[in-house]
Structures are given as structure tokens and as C-alpha cells.
Design an enzyme around this catalytic site. Structure first.
Site, PDB file in Angstrom:
ATOM      1  N   ASP A 185       0.533  -1.246  -0.080  1.00 25.04           N
ATOM      2  CA  ASP A 185       0.035  -0.183  -0.036  1.00 25.04           C
ATOM      3  C   ASP A 185       0.560   1.379   0.313  1.00 25.04           C
ATOM      4  O   ASP A 185       0.176   2.515  -0.676  1.00 25.04           O
ATOM      5  CB  ASP A 185      -0.912   0.053   1.178  1.00 25.04           C
ATOM      6  CG  ASP A 185      -0.334  -0.381   2.643  1.00 25.04           C
ATOM      7  OD1 ASP A 185       0.994  -0.594   2.615  1.00 25.04           O
ATOM      8  OD2 ASP A 185      -0.877   0.241   3.092  1.00 25.04           O
ATOM      9  N   HIS A 218       8.591  -1.323  12.543  1.00 20.93           N
ATOM     10  CA  HIS A 218       7.271  -1.634  12.307  1.00 20.93           C
ATOM     11  C   HIS A 218       7.246  -3.157  11.826  1.00 20.93           C
ATOM     12  O   HIS A 218       8.574  -3.717  12.003  1.00 20.93           O
ATOM     13  CB  HIS A 218       7.152  -1.495  11.330  1.00 20.93           C
ATOM     14  CG  HIS A 218       6.032  -1.298  10.383  1.00 20.93           C
ATOM     15  ND1 HIS A 218       4.432  -1.236  10.528  1.00 20.93           N
ATOM     16  CD2 HIS A 218       5.444  -1.841   9.023  1.00 20.93           C
ATOM     17  CE1 HIS A 218       3.852  -2.178   9.999  1.00 20.93           C
ATOM     18  NE2 HIS A 218       4.363  -1.904   8.821  1.00 20.93           N
ATOM     19  N   ASP A 245       4.585   3.857   8.458  1.00 22.98           N
ATOM     20  CA  ASP A 245       4.294   2.775   9.345  1.00 22.98           C
ATOM     21  C   ASP A 245       5.290   2.779  10.717  1.00 22.98           C
ATOM     22  O   ASP A 245       5.897   2.729  10.522  1.00 22.98           O
ATOM     23  CB  ASP A 245       3.342   1.596   9.056  1.00 22.98           C
ATOM     24  CG  ASP A 245       2.445   2.092   7.703  1.00 22.98           C
ATOM     25  OD1 ASP A 245       2.283   2.856   7.426  1.00 22.98           O
ATOM     26  OD2 ASP A 245       2.001   0.700   6.841  1.00 22.98           O
TER      27      ASP A 245
END
Length: 314
Positions: free
Chosen positions: A69, A145, A216
Site C-alpha cells: 500500500d 514496524h 508505519d
């Protein structure tokens, strides 16, 4: 200098009807005439069709991590940049593996680009400056992450103060080459022997702006250090606080986590992005409300959200 953030995609994981996946443009048109992009999720080039930005002016792309993404839109974007007249050099920065992804996609699809591409890979755990010129310093550091994820700090270098033209005119001088020399910091001597010290006619240095864009991450020390005294911090807010256990499980942050990072860093504006598709409409607004209980100057980004970063004052 006009600096603007433009959010092409603000969703997490997969696209929804309200939000495409992650991509952010940093527009620096007034002075550099270019855009820098941060992440390029699937469908990013379609989002650009509905945005006041041009792929041909895209100079740099910073990838935070290699989850789809944040990455799957890259091969299409690179091909479209070539088709749309982009012939200037293009540089990609990202974690180790981004080179293999790009080269494989272009080779298998038999894509040919009409411009030079440079790929700068960041080794796991890498921390430091990734780019610097006479205007900006871009630094990166690893976050926490499931896979290697980086945050980027874009620091504008201090700018020279403004020339006090009225003060010079009061001496009977008119604008011209002499004004230009003084503006450059050069002392000058007038025909009558009067010596003018440039520093007396130039205002104080103008501090540079600081922008931090994080990939992230769970809350961590590097997130705070990258955002130290930033004018704007862009932080993921995948979950609301009542889903904290999911945030921890998947190495993400809640909106309140983002707000706590902003507070700890002394950041100015906090912009929340990377919103889970479970939060639609008014439910997404609740993320902003949560964050504002800790950091009042918080905004919830949506696709095609724009945010100007004003110059600092001396």
C-alpha cells in the site's frame, strides 16, 4: 517560498471508496519548480489525474517501507512520467529491496523510460542524511514496524534576511546592481567614499521550516527525534484508541499515539493519515477528536487534502 503538502492517498492497507492508499506530494513550485513524493501506493497515478500536480515535475520519491500500500503504484507512475514529458533525472530513496522491485517490474513489463533514474537504498537500521543541497537536508531513521520502515525529516536551511530597501533609499540610493551586491552580503563603497556594511541593511536570518513524514510505526524514540521541533508532523493513525491491541499486534499507531509523539517532539501541526477502512465518514473524525485531547493543533487528512507550510519568522 511556497511549500505545500498534498495528500493523494490517506488510507491504510487497501483502498476504500473514501480513501486511496498512501501517497503524499510535497510541492516546492515557487523556487525549485518541482514536487517530491512520499510513498506511492496502488492507484497513485489515477489520484494525480484529479490533482493540481504534474508527474513530469516529480523530482524525488521517498519510500518509507516496502508494503504494497506504499509501493505498488511505483512502476505505473514511472512509466507515466516518461509518457508525460518527464525527461529530467528522477531519484528514488527507500529501504533495501526497492531497487529489485523497480528493476524487476520494468524488465518484466518491457518498460523503457526516457529519463535517468537513480535508486538510493537505505540499509537496515540506517540512520543519517540521505540528501542535502543548498536549500534542504533530508534525514532518515528506522521506525518500529513489521518490516524495515523509515521516517524522513525534511529541514529547510536558514535563509538570508530581507534587504531593507527603504533604508538604502533614505540615503538617496536607487535600486539597481548596488542593491543586489548588498543583498548578497557584500560591503560596498560609494563614489564619495562612504562605506556601507551589508549587515546593516539586511534583516535577521529566517529560520528554515521542518517537515517530518513517518512511515508505519509503533511509538518509538526515532519518531520523536525525527519530529523534534517540526513545523508539521505527518503521522499514521491506523486505529482509534479502543483498538490499541490491534495497533500493537500489527506494529501501527493509534491517533492518540500520534498525538503523544507530537507533544513529546514539540511539533507544531500534526496531520493524521493512513486511516483504516473501518473508519468511514464521521467515524474517521473521531480519530481527530481523540488526538486533539492531547495535541490541539491536529488535522485529519483526506484524499486531496492540502496544507500550506508557511515560512517561519525571524
Amino acid at each position: 517560498m511556497n511549500v505545500e503538502l498534498y495528500f493523494l492517498g490517506t488510507g491504510a492497507g487497501m483502498p476504500s471508496k473514501e480513501r486511496n492508499v498512501t501517497s503524499i506530494m510535497l510541492g516546492m513550485l515557487a523556487e525549485r519548480g518541482v514536487y517530491w513524493m512520499f510513498d506511492c501506493g496502488e492507484g497513485t497515478q489515477h489520484q494525480i489525474l484529479r490533482a493540481p500536480v504534474k508527474i513530469g515535475k516529480l523530482e524525488k520519491l521517498f519510500i518509507t517501507h516496502l508494503h504494497g500500500d506504499h509501493l505498488y503504484g511505483l512502476p505505473g507512475l514511472m512509466s507515466s512520467r516518461s509518457y508525460q514529458g518527464g525527461d529530467t533525472p528522477f531519484t528514488i530513496y527507500g529501504p533495501k529491496g526497492v531497487r529489485e522491485f523497480v528493476e524487476t517490474a520494468l524488465r518484466v513489463s518491457d518498460s523503457h523510460l526516457g529519463y535517468q533514474t537513480t535508486i538510493v537504498e537505505l540499509e537496515p537500521g540506517w540512520e543519517g542524511v540521505v540528501f542535502e543541497d543548498d536549500q534542504f537536508v533530508v534525514s532518515a531513521a528506522p521506525l518500529v514496524h513489521r518490516i524495515e520502515s523509515f521516517g524522513y525529516r525534511i529541514a529547510e536551511k536558514p535563509q538570508k534576511g530581507k534587504l531593507d530597501a527603504e533604508k538604502l533609499k533614505a540615503l538617496g540610493l536607487s535600486s539597481g546592481p548596488l542593491f543586489g551586491r548588498i543583498k548578497k552580503g557584500e560591503d560596498v563603497e560609494l563614489p564619495d567614499g562612504t562605506k556601507l556594511k551589508a549587515e546593516k541593511f539586511i534583516g535577521p536570518m529566517i529560520p528554515g521550516r521542518i517537515l517530518t513524514i513517518l512511515g508505519d510505526t509503533q511509538p518509538c524514540g526515532h519518531a520523536v527525534s525525527l519530529a523534534k521541533d517540526a513545523d508539521v508532523l505527518v503521522h499514521e493513525a491506523t486505529f482509534a484508541e479502543h483498538r490499541k491491541e490491534l495497533a500493537v499486534m500489527y506494529d501501527h499507531s493509534t491517533a492518540m499515539d500520534a498525538a503523544k509523539t507530537a507533544q513529546a517532539a514539540g511539533a507544531g501541526t500534526l496531520i493524521l493519515t493512513h486511516i483504516s477502512s473501518r473508519y468511514q465518514g464521521d467515524e474517521a473524525e473521531h480519530l481527530q477528536e481523540e488526538a486533539r485531547t492531547i495535541h490541539e493543533q491536529t488535522y485529519l487528512a483526506h484524499d486531496h487534502f492540502r496544507f500550506d507550510i508557511p515560512s517561519r519568522t525571524p
